[in-house]
Design a protein around this motif. Structure first.
Motif, PDB file in Angstrom:
ATOM      1  N   VAL A 282       0.841  -1.209   0.000  1.00 26.15           N
ATOM      2  CA  VAL A 282       0.000   0.000   0.000  1.00 26.15           C
ATOM      3  C   VAL A 282       0.872   1.253   0.000  1.00 26.15           C
ATOM      4  O   VAL A 282       0.606   2.210  -0.735  1.00 26.15           O
ATOM      5  CB  VAL A 282      -0.944  -0.003   1.221  1.00 26.15           C
ATOM      6  N   TRP A 283       1.941   1.241   0.824  1.00 27.70           N
ATOM      7  CA  TRP A 283       2.803   2.422   0.922  1.00 27.70           C
ATOM      8  C   TRP A 283       3.470   2.747  -0.399  1.00 27.70           C
ATOM      9  O   TRP A 283       3.474   3.903  -0.830  1.00 27.70           O
ATOM     10  CB  TRP A 283       3.869   2.180   1.990  1.00 27.70           C
ATOM     11  N   MET A 284       4.021   1.734  -1.075  1.00 27.73           N
ATOM     12  CA  MET A 284       4.701   1.993  -2.338  1.00 27.73           C
ATOM     13  C   MET A 284       3.730   2.443  -3.413  1.00 27.73           C
ATOM     14  O   MET A 284       4.060   3.275  -4.252  1.00 27.73           O
ATOM     15  CB  MET A 284       5.459   0.735  -2.782  1.00 27.73           C
ATOM     16  N   THR A 285       2.509   1.904  -3.388  1.00 21.90           N
ATOM     17  CA  THR A 285       1.505   2.319  -4.368  1.00 21.90           C
ATOM     18  C   THR A 285       1.174   3.802  -4.218  1.00 21.90           C
ATOM     19  O   THR A 285       0.996   4.522  -5.205  1.00 21.90           O
ATOM     20  CB  THR A 285       0.215   1.491  -4.197  1.00 21.90           C
ATOM     21  N   ARG A 286       1.145   4.281  -2.966  1.00 24.43           N
ATOM     22  CA  ARG A 286       0.793   5.682  -2.714  1.00 24.43           C
ATOM     23  C   ARG A 286       1.973   6.626  -2.848  1.00 24.43           C
ATOM     24  O   ARG A 286       1.826   7.771  -3.270  1.00 24.43           O
ATOM     25  CB  ARG A 286       0.198   5.815  -1.315  1.00 24.43           C
ATOM     26  N   GLN A 287       3.180   6.152  -2.470  1.00 29.20           N
ATOM     27  CA  GLN A 287       4.327   7.044  -2.367  1.00 29.20           C
ATOM     28  C   GLN A 287       5.307   6.951  -3.525  1.00 29.20           C
ATOM     29  O   GLN A 287       6.300   7.679  -3.536  1.00 29.20           O
ATOM     30  CB  GLN A 287       5.086   6.748  -1.067  1.00 29.20           C
TER      31      GLN A 287
ATOM     32  N   ARG B 260       7.939   2.152 -12.444  1.00 23.70           N
ATOM     33  CA  ARG B 260       6.516   2.051 -12.098  1.00 23.70           C
ATOM     34  C   ARG B 260       5.981   0.668 -12.450  1.00 23.70           C
ATOM     35  O   ARG B 260       5.298   0.027 -11.646  1.00 23.70           O
ATOM     36  CB  ARG B 260       5.723   3.132 -12.829  1.00 23.70           C
ATOM     37  N   GLN B 261       6.324   0.211 -13.674  1.00 23.64           N
ATOM     38  CA  GLN B 261       5.888  -1.114 -14.093  1.00 23.64           C
ATOM     39  C   GLN B 261       6.562  -2.198 -13.259  1.00 23.64           C
ATOM     40  O   GLN B 261       5.937  -3.213 -12.927  1.00 23.64           O
ATOM     41  CB  GLN B 261       6.201  -1.323 -15.579  1.00 23.64           C
ATOM     42  N   PHE B 262       7.824  -1.968 -12.910  1.00 26.61           N
ATOM     43  CA  PHE B 262       8.549  -2.937 -12.076  1.00 26.61           C
ATOM     44  C   PHE B 262       7.846  -3.135 -10.745  1.00 26.61           C
ATOM     45  O   PHE B 262       7.607  -4.281 -10.319  1.00 26.61           O
ATOM     46  CB  PHE B 262       9.983  -2.443 -11.854  1.00 26.61           C
TER      47      PHE B 262
END
Length: 216
Positions: free
Chosen positions: A108-113, A196-198
């Protein structure tokens, strides 16, 4: 003979560890690369050794955390052999629950940040450079905690699967080497990688790993 024995080893348990270490390592490599690039751009090359000191300190601290976890697991498992058949499964369950929470939060954190991580790291470095004293310590501390955080998350995941043996270590080493290679390609040779894709692909793998832990 050694090659034959190695080929007979089941490397399947090493795959999730490889993916976790790769993802964690790439995230740490991004922070390190952003800091190094910013320091070079700002002509503050004299602060670069602090970056490498932070990396070394973070790796050593992560290793110590791993050794502490191993000691705790062995100590708890050998306290009373009568209760060992109950304690060990509970211990695995506890580490697995912690790993599930950690991996879910990380996803969740990486998706948002993901979009703002570069600006946040550069802002932290810029604040350090604007300070009159202690810029080296601040930058070193930034790198130290970035590496330690990723190392701790990896150690926690390994602890949840420690019963699968030393094959997990092979996966962790391979993932770390792959992450270092990606970092070198990005910041040393300027190779363009769709990060981003990675992270999207890694997110899918994380979901599968979390699902596996939940089922376990």
């Amino acid at each position: 003979l050694l090659l034959t024995r190695f080929m007979l080893i089941d490397l399947t348990p090493a795959l999730p560890t490889f993916l976790i270490t790769l993802r964690e390592g790439v995230e740490a490599a991004l922070v390190v690369g952003i800091v190094l690039a910013y320091l070079k751009k700002a002509a503050k090359n004299h602060l670069i050794p602090w970056v490498y000191a932070g990396i070394a300190g973070g790796l050593v601290a992560s290793l110590l955390v791993g050794l502490l976890f191993i000691w705790f697991i062995l100590a708890v498992g050998s306290v009373n052999q009568v209760y060992a058949p109950v304690v060990k499964p509970l211990l695995v369950a506890g580490f697995s629950l912690a790993a599930i929470v950690m991996l879910s939060w990380m996803l969740v954190w990486m998706t948002r940040q993901a979009k703002s991580i570069k600006a946040e790291v550069e802002g932290a470095v810029d604040n350090s450079l604007s300070a009159e004293t202690g810029a080296g310590w601040t930058i070193g501390g930034l790198i130290f905690f970035a590496v330690l955080r990723e190392g701790f998350e990896t150690v926690l995941f390994l602890s949840a699967r420690y019963q699968q043996g030393w094959v997990l270590v092979l996966g962790a080493i391979a993932g770390l080497l792959a992450a270092v290679g990606i970092g070198v390609l990005l910041f040393k040779f300027g190779v363009k990688i769709n990060l981003r894709q990675f992270f999207q692909v890694m997110g899918v793998f994380l979901l599968l790993i979390v699902a596996g832990l939940v089922v376990t």
